[in-house]
Design a protein around this motif. Structure first.
Motif, mmCIF file in Angstrom:
data_model
loop_
_atom_site.group_PDB
_atom_site.id
_atom_site.type_symbol
_atom_site.label_atom_id
_atom_site.label_comp_id
_atom_site.label_asym_id
_atom_site.label_seq_id
_atom_site.Cartn_x
_atom_site.Cartn_y
_atom_site.Cartn_z
ATOM 1 N N GLN A 195 67.021 46.976 14.658
ATOM 2 C CA GLN A 195 68.159 46.218 15.394
ATOM 3 C C GLN A 195 69.516 47.081 15.441
ATOM 4 O O GLN A 195 69.970 47.122 16.644
ATOM 5 C CB GLN A 195 68.798 44.941 14.306
ATOM 6 N N ASN A 221 70.405 41.875 25.520
ATOM 7 C CA ASN A 221 71.406 42.464 24.526
ATOM 8 C C ASN A 221 71.652 43.735 25.067
ATOM 9 O O ASN A 221 72.789 44.246 25.339
ATOM 10 C CB ASN A 221 70.830 42.716 23.126
ATOM 11 N N ALA A 256 71.145 48.306 18.870
ATOM 12 C CA ALA A 256 72.601 48.276 19.149
ATOM 13 C C ALA A 256 72.823 49.715 19.619
ATOM 14 O O ALA A 256 73.632 50.051 20.602
ATOM 15 C CB ALA A 256 73.372 48.234 17.947
ATOM 16 N N ARG A 272 72.101 49.574 23.403
ATOM 17 C CA ARG A 272 72.948 48.770 24.050
ATOM 18 C C ARG A 272 74.171 49.745 24.359
ATOM 19 O O ARG A 272 74.863 49.657 25.569
ATOM 20 C CB ARG A 272 73.551 47.631 23.339
ATOM 21 N N LEU A 283 74.280 42.431 17.257
ATOM 22 C CA LEU A 283 73.630 41.843 18.202
ATOM 23 C C LEU A 283 73.919 40.562 18.566
ATOM 24 O O LEU A 283 74.275 39.630 17.809
ATOM 25 C CB LEU A 283 72.112 42.363 18.145
ATOM 26 N N PRO A 303 66.670 39.122 18.387
ATOM 27 C CA PRO A 303 67.055 40.033 17.309
ATOM 28 C C PRO A 303 66.554 39.801 16.032
ATOM 29 O O PRO A 303 65.977 40.651 15.144
ATOM 30 C CB PRO A 303 68.473 40.078 17.292
#
Ligand SMILES: Nc1ncnc2c1ncn2[C@@H]1O[C@H](COP(=O)(O)OP(=O)(O)OP(=O)(O)O)[C@@H](O)[C@H]1O
Ligand SMILES: [Mg+2]
Lengths: 259, 305
Positions: A142, A98, A146, A149, A89, A134
């Motif tokens: 986290q 992010n 991701a 994302r 991140l 993050p």
């Protein structure tokens, strides 16, 4: 929603090293259906990451070809997103920013990318952390960011290199369940490298067992279990046993001695 | 920062005295509040505050005492080594007639121009060199060759090429702060986590986006450290640079005081140089900590209080 169909034709990868050449992959032939969930397991150094990097376009085969949806892979692309063990991140961006990143660099207008990113955060259950940074989140959170994302750019395929490898057992199981749920909802093609045999049986439609020296796909084990899967069913156990056996981690032969 | 905010132990607090009849009710409330405040300042807080302020101040006090003692020792005449009182007297004089502000202002102006130039150019070139591996391999030897040369070695040439006054002073300060800014930026860019670059490429970022949205922010904290170092170097060479024929500034004040054998004024100028330098350092240190905090994950180096 499109899903990637992946075809590898006699893919070979050699690395030149000081002590000669390493054959990281020797003649891998493989077809992966669109929307399929495939897990790669195998001993350390058998070329799992190498194979994933080639699929991602971060590296190229020394010989052979990789096609995704009929197009030769010639570099990284947005429709094939990779998740890494260490999340990756951007520490200076908030969680929301992010998740927006992929949309931002492809020119999606602010309002729209905000909405899309929030939807993906919702999907991983973290929309209330949108404004956090993050470093304020646990490892499991986290990795979910991701994943959000990656999902935000609506890729056709997601590649994962030991995505839960750095997490504790309980978090890992929770994330496996979450990933299975999201996969059933989105039906992306997922190729996931793992060292966790139970994880592969829980997640995969097919498990590719790889072997080392030279790196190759040794066996393909289909996992025909209905979803959602129960880790405690005898069928689950049976399949897990088979993967162990293929990895030569169980010894079916009788011991040399008698009790 | 750093130390957890310990809950203050309220301790045995005396009951507030009964207010006199007819006293306004908000006055009662105020007094109650005041007494609560007072009682919440515990012994440990007092010792911690003393520890925090008294220890650093005691070092300075020791220096002043040693200075006073040396001035009284008779080893040097009052013209050679004036005591603290005489120096403060000289300071009060130029403070009162306003010349101090003229000199500090002139120095700060030169410093800011040179530092801004060096910072902008150093960071920009550092980004380019750090990002373009081959370009840096070409220029690295040049930088390595020029960097160890003290800015003072350039004095004669600075005067020869740039004359006297503001320009050579600015050039010297620029030289002193350019290399730290450049080199720390190059190092910062080269140390950006390759995983982040890989992820940026994965999302199809253009090179422009990779540099502006990933490389620059990822390198920024370390660049800030470089700019901090550059600031220190710039201030150190400011005084030297102002000795090249400038007609104002703290460096000029030092030279001028020397020419008139005003050691009291000279020492005062030295003090001001130290104090302003310290203030600049504290200011950029605070800015740095804010950057680190905004960047979240990376703890500030030396962020211990
Ligand atoms: N860049 C490289 N240069 C030289 N050799 C490499 C490189 N990358 C991988 N290799 C070699 O190729 C082989 C396969 O490596 P790879 O990282 O794909 O293994 P892996 O299956 O992912 O292992 P692990 O489970 O430990 O992550 C190893 O022998 C490794 O040393
Ligand atoms: Mg690996």
């Amino acid at each position: 929603m499109k899903q990637a169909r992946i075809v590898l034709r006699s893919v070979e990868k050699r690395f030149a090293t000081r002590s000669g050449t390493t054959v990281a992959l020797a003649a891998v032939d493989l077809e992966i259906r669109g929307g399929e969930f495939v897990c790669l397991v195998g001993p350390s150094g058998c070329g799992k990451s190498t194979l994933l990097n080639i699929l991602a376009g971060f590296d190229f085969p020394s010989r052979g070809s990789v096609e995704i949806d009929g197009a030769i892979v010639d570099g990284p692309q947005r429709r094939v997103v990779t998740l890494f063990q260490s999340y990756g991140l951007f520490p200076w961006r908030s969680v929301l920013r992010n998740v927006e990143y992929g949309l931002e660099v492809s020119g999606v207008p602010r309002r729209q990318r905000r909405d899309q990113a929030m939807q993906c955060l919702d999907l991983v259950g973290l929309s209330s952390f949108a404004e956090h940074h993050p470093h304020e989140l646990s490892g499991g959170m986290q990795q979910r960011i991701a994943l959000a994302r990656a999902l935000a750019v609506d890729p056709e395929c997601i590649l994962m290199d030991e995505p839960f490898g750095a997490l504790d057992a309980i978090t890992r199981i929770k994330l496996q369940e979450e990933l299975a749920r999201i996969w059933e909802e989105k039906r992306k093609t997922i190729i996931c490298v793992t060292h966790d045999i139970e994880e592969s049986v829980f997640l995969a439609d097919r498990i590719l067992v790889m072997a080392t020296n030279p790196g190759r796909v040794k066996t393909v084990i289909p996992v025909p279990l209905p979803r959602p899967r129960s880790r405690t069913s005898p069928e689950f156990d049976e399949l897990r046993r088979r993967v162990y056996a293929e990895l030569e981690l169980v010894h079916d032969s009788k011991p040399d001695f008698e009790i | 920062m750093g130390a957890p905010p310990y809950a203050a132990d309220p301790g045995p607090s005396p009951q507030p005295a009964r207010p006199a009849e007819g006293e306004a009710s908000d006055a009662i409330a105020l007094r109650a509040l005041a007494s609560r405040r007072a009682s919440s300042v515990t012994a440990s807080q007092v010792t911690r505050a003393l520890d925090r302020w008294l220890v650093p101040v005691s070092g300075i006090a020791a220096l002043v005492l040693a200075w006073e003692a040396a001035a009284w020792s008779g080893r040097w005449t009052a013209e050679q080594l004036p005591g603290p009182i005489a120096v403060l007297g000289a300071g009060a004089q130029i403070l009162a007639d306003g010349t101090l502000f003229v000199h500090v202002g002139a120095s700060l102006a030169r410093f800011l121009v040179a530092y801004a130039l060096a910072g902008t150019l150093g960071v920009t070139l550092g980004l380019v060199f750090g990002w373009r591996e081959r370009l840096w391999r070409a220029f690295d030897p040049v930088v390595q060759l020029l960097r160890p040369v003290s800015p003072i070695a350039w004095f004669p040439l600075a005067v020869l090429w740039l004359g006297i006054g503001d320009v050579p002073a600015i050039a010297i300060i620029f030289l002193a702060s350019f290399f730290p800014a450049l080199l720390s930026t190059v190092a910062a860019v080269r140390r950006v986590d390759p995983l982040l670059l890989r992820i940026a490429r994965n999302f199809g970022s253009s090179e422009r986006d990779i540099v502006l949205k990933v490389v620059v922010p990822a390198a920024f904290p370390q660049v800030a450290v470089g700019l901090h170092i550059a600031l220190g170097a710039a201030w150190v060479y400011l005084v030297a640079g102002e000795m090249l024929g400038a007609r104002s500034g703290l460096g000029f004040l030092v030279m001028d005081a020397r020419n008139f054998l005003r050691t009291d004024l000279l020492l005062f100028a030295v003090l001001v140089i130290g104090v302003v330098g310290l203030a600049l350092d504290k200011a950029i240190g605070a800015a740095e900590r804010r950057i680190y905090r905004a960047w979240g994950a990376v703890p500030a180096p030396g962020d211990v209080t």
